[in-house]
Design an enzyme around this catalytic site. Structure first.
Site, PDB file in Angstrom:
ATOM      1  N   ASP A   1       1.006  -1.018   0.218  1.00  0.00           N
ATOM      2  CA  ASP A   1      -0.147  -0.059  -0.229  1.00  0.00           C
ATOM      3  C   ASP A   1       0.427   1.483  -0.169  1.00  0.00           C
ATOM      4  O   ASP A   1       1.967   0.616  -0.236  1.00  0.00           O
ATOM      5  CB  ASP A   1      -0.692  -0.011   1.596  1.00  0.00           C
ATOM      6  CG  ASP A   1      -2.802   0.627   1.523  1.00  0.00           C
ATOM      7  OD1 ASP A   1      -1.997   1.328   0.121  1.00  0.00           O
ATOM      8  OD2 ASP A   1      -3.819   0.169   1.368  1.00  0.00           O
TER       9      ASP A   1
ATOM     10  N   ASP B   1      -9.618   3.451  -3.462  1.00  0.00           N
ATOM     11  CA  ASP B   1     -11.042   1.786  -3.356  1.00  0.00           C
ATOM     12  C   ASP B   1     -12.040   2.002  -3.696  1.00  0.00           C
ATOM     13  O   ASP B   1     -12.897   3.015  -3.834  1.00  0.00           O
ATOM     14  CB  ASP B   1     -11.409   2.182  -1.226  1.00  0.00           C
ATOM     15  CG  ASP B   1      -9.824   2.085  -0.745  1.00  0.00           C
ATOM     16  OD1 ASP B   1      -8.927   1.809  -1.811  1.00  0.00           O
ATOM     17  OD2 ASP B   1      -9.425   2.108   0.373  1.00  0.00           O
TER      18      ASP B   1
END
Ligand code: GAL
Length: 516
Positions: free
Chosen positions: A270, A331
Site C-alpha cells: 500500500d 478504494d
C-alpha cells in the site's frame, strides 16, 4: 503531486472521494514530479509473476480447459464445458489434450475436462502443473479488507479459508487468501524483525496462518506499506489504535525475505506512508520489486507483487515491468460505507489501460464487492462481468462463510471466469457509447471469439446493439447469453437486446470464419 488526504482516501465524504476519482480519471489528479514521470515500463515478464512454476507453467493449461465451454458454437458442448468445471470430466480433457499429468489435482483435471472443443489440448496439459492450482490468468482469491477492515485474526482467516474450499470457490479457481491491513501493529524486536501478537491475534505467528492456508491447498497473501508508517497509522479504523511504524520503508530486504520465509505467496504493498512522505512511487516500488527478487533468490519461493498506490503517478506506465498487478484507482468501498455501484463503475472506467496489460500483468480496479450487503443479484452480475471483461484480478471481498447461493453462483460461474482468465489477457475495450448505452469487446483466444458486455448506464431500460463489424467479425456470428447459459443462435450483422437501467448483458459472440 496529489497525495490522498484523510477525507479523500477514507471517503468520509462520498462526494470528495468521487471527486478524487474524477481527478485521477481526467489526469488532473497526479501531476507527477520528475521522478514519477511515465517511462521505462513494458517489457519484462520475469520475476514476480505467479507463485510457483506450476502455476505459471506456459501454455495456459487449465485456463485453456475452462475455455472449452466457451469455444464451441454448438449448444450441447458449450453447456457441458460450463458444468464440468468441478472436476467431473477430467478425462475428456486428457483425451482431447493428451496426457493430463499424473500430479494434477482434481480441480485442475476438472478444468481440463471442461474443454469441450478447440481448447481441449491446452486443457489436458493443465494436469501437469499439479499443485492444486487451477487457472493461469489474473490472480483469483479473497482478501480480508472489504468486509473486515483491520479486525482480523487467525480464527477469522481460517474460517474464510475453510469457506473458500467448502463453498466451491477453490474448485472454481480461487486460490489466494489475502491478509490485508490490521495484521501487524508495527512492533519490531531489537534486531528489527517484525513481531506480532502471538497470544491472541496470531497464535503460532504469521507462519501458522500461511501453513493453515497451504494445508487447504490454497495460497497465502500478506500486506504492507511502502512508507515508514502504514494506513493504520494515518487512518485507524474503528476499534483499532493508530499503528506507527507499520510500514516496510528502511526494511525492504528484511521484510520481504521474512514474508517469503513465512511462506506467503502474494504481497500487496500500500501507499499511505509513501503518499504522506511524498516519495516517488516508481522508485519505491522498484526498490520493493528488487527486494522481492532478492528474497526469491534466497528462498526459492516466489511472491505475486501487487502495487497499490491507487493509480497515482500512472502506475500502468511502470508497474508492468515490476509487478503482477497495480491498482488503478482509489478504494471500491471505504471503511464504514455500504456497497455502491457508482464506485464500481468509476473504478471500472479508471482501470482502462489496455496497452499496459499482458499475460501476467494486470490493471487492478480493486477487490470485488460482489455479495456485500446492499447489492442486488443484477448488480453483483454486472460488477463481476465488468471485472471479467477487463481481465482483472478477481479477489472476492465478501464474507465467504455466509454468502447466499446467488452470490456463490455469480462468483463461481465458470464461463464468466473463463472470460476473465482468457490466456490472451486482453482488457475489453469500449467500441460504442450512445448516451450511456455502452458496448465493450474483449478479444478471446481461439478464432473469432469475443466476450461482449452490453452496459446500460442510462436512466431507463433501452435496446442495446452490438454490431459484429465493431468486434472485427464477419456478417454472421453465433451469440450466447452467458448468465442465462443460453445459446441464442446465429445472427446476421448485429445483435440487439433490451437491458434495464444500470444493468448489463454478457455475451459470447463467435464467428469461426473470422481472421482472429
Ligand atoms: C487502502 C487500500 C485498500 C486497503 C486499505 C487498508 O489504501 O487501497 O485496498 O488495503 O488501504 O487500510
Amino acid at each position: 503531486m496529489l497525495t490522498y488526504s484523510k477525507t479523500l482516501r477514507r471517503g468520509v465524504s462520498f462526494q470528495l472521494a468521487a471527486l478524487t476519482t474524477l481527478l485521477i480519471a481526467s489526469g488532473l489528479g497526479c501531476s507527477g514530479n520528475s521522478s514519477d514521470a511515465p517511462g521505462g515500463g513494458g517489457g519484462s515478464k520475469g520475476g514476480s509473476t505467479g507463485t510457483s512454476g506450476a502455476v505459471n507453467a506456459p501454455g495456459g493449461t487449465s485456463a485453456g480447459g475452462a475455455l472449452g465451454g466457451l469455444t464451441t458454437t454448438g449448444g450441447a458442448s458449450t453447456s457441458a464445458g460450463a458444468s464440468n468445471s468441478n472436476g467431473g470430466a477430467g478425462t475428456s480433457g486428457a483425451t482431447s489434450g493428451g496426457s493430463p499429468g499424473a500430479s494434477g489435482s482434481a480441480t485442475t483435471a476438472g478444468a481440463g475436462g471442461s474443454a469441450g472443443g478447440v481448447a481441449g489440448g491446452a486443457g489436458g496439459a493443465g494436469g501437469a502443473g499439479g499443485t492444486g492450482s487451477t487457472l493461469n490468468g489474473p490472480p483469483m482469491g479473497w482478501a480480508s479488507w472489504n468486509s473486515f477492515a483491520s479486525k482480523i485474526d487467525l480464527k477469522l482467516i481460517k474460517a474464510q479459508a475453510d469457506a473458500m474450499v467448502s463453498s466451491g470457490l477453490k474448485a472454481a479457481g480461487y486460490q489466494y487468501v489475502n491478509i490485508d491491513e490490521g495484521w501487524w501493529q508495527g512492533a519490531r524486536d531489537a534486531s528489527g524483525n517484525i513481531t506480532v501478537d502471538t497470544t491472541t491475534q496470531w497464535p503460532g505467528g504469521m507462519q501458522a496462518a500461511a501453513d493453515y492456508i497451504h494445508s487447504l491447498g490454497l495460497k497465502a497473501g500478506i500486506y504492507t506499506d511502502a512508507g515508514k508508517a502504514g494506513c493504520g497509522f494515518y487512518y485507524p479504523t474503528a476499534g483499532t489504535p493508530a499503528e506507527p511504524n507499520s510500514g516496510a520503508e528502511g526494511h525492504y530486504d528484511a521484510d520481504f525475505l521474512q514474508f517469503e520465509k513465512w511462506g506467503f505467496d502474494f504481497v500487496k504493498v500500500d501507499w499511505c506512508g509513501g503518499s504522506a512522505e511524498g516519495i516517488s512511487a516508481k522508485t519505491a516500488y522498484q526498490g520493493i520489486s528488487d527486494s522481492i527478487k532478492k528474497a526469491t533468490t534466497a528462498t526459492g519461493h516466489t511472491m505475486v507483487f501487487s502495487v497499490c498506490n491507487w493509480g497515482g503517478s500512472n502506475p500502468w506506465d511502470w508497474a508492468p515491468a515490476m509487478s503482477t498487478m497495480w491498482r488503478t484507482s482509489g478504494d471500491i468501498i471505504y471503511y464504514g460505507n455500504t456497497a455502491d455501484i457508482t464506485h464500481v463503475l468509476s473504478n471500472f472506467d479508471t482501470a482502462q489501460h489496455p496497452t499496459a496489460q499482458s499475460p501476467g500483468h494486470y490493471n487492478d480496479p480493486d477487490m470485488l464487492i460482489v455479495g456485500m450487503p446492499n447489492f442486488t443479484l443484477a448488480q453483483n452480475r454486472t460488477h463481476f462481468a465488468m471485472w471479467a471483461i477487463s481481465g482483472a484480478p478477481l479477489l472476492a471481498g465478501n464474507k465467504l462463510d455466509s454468502m447466499s447461493a446467488d452470490v456463490k453462483g455469480v462468483l463461481t460461474n465458470s464461463e464468466v471466469i473463463a472470460i476473465d482468465q482468457d490466456p490472451l489477457a486482453k482488457q475489453g475495450a469500449k467500441v460504442s457509447d450512445t448516451g450511456g448505452l455502452q458496448v465493450y469487446n474483449k478479444v478471446l483466444s481461439g478464432t473469432g471469439r469475443r466476450a461482449v458486455l452490453l452496459l446500460n448506464r442510462s436512466t431507463s431500460t433501452a435496446m442495446l446493439t452490438v454490431k459484429f463489424a465493431d468486434l472485427g467479425l464477419g456478417a454472421s456470428a453465433s451469440v450466447r447469453d452467458i448468465w442465462a447459459a443460453s445459446d441464442l443462435g446465429m445472427k446476421m450483422t448485429s445483435y440487439a437486446a433490451s437491458v434495464p437501467s444500470n444493468d448489463s448483458l454478457l455475451l459470447l459472440v463467435t464467428d469461426p470464419a473470422a481472421a482472429q
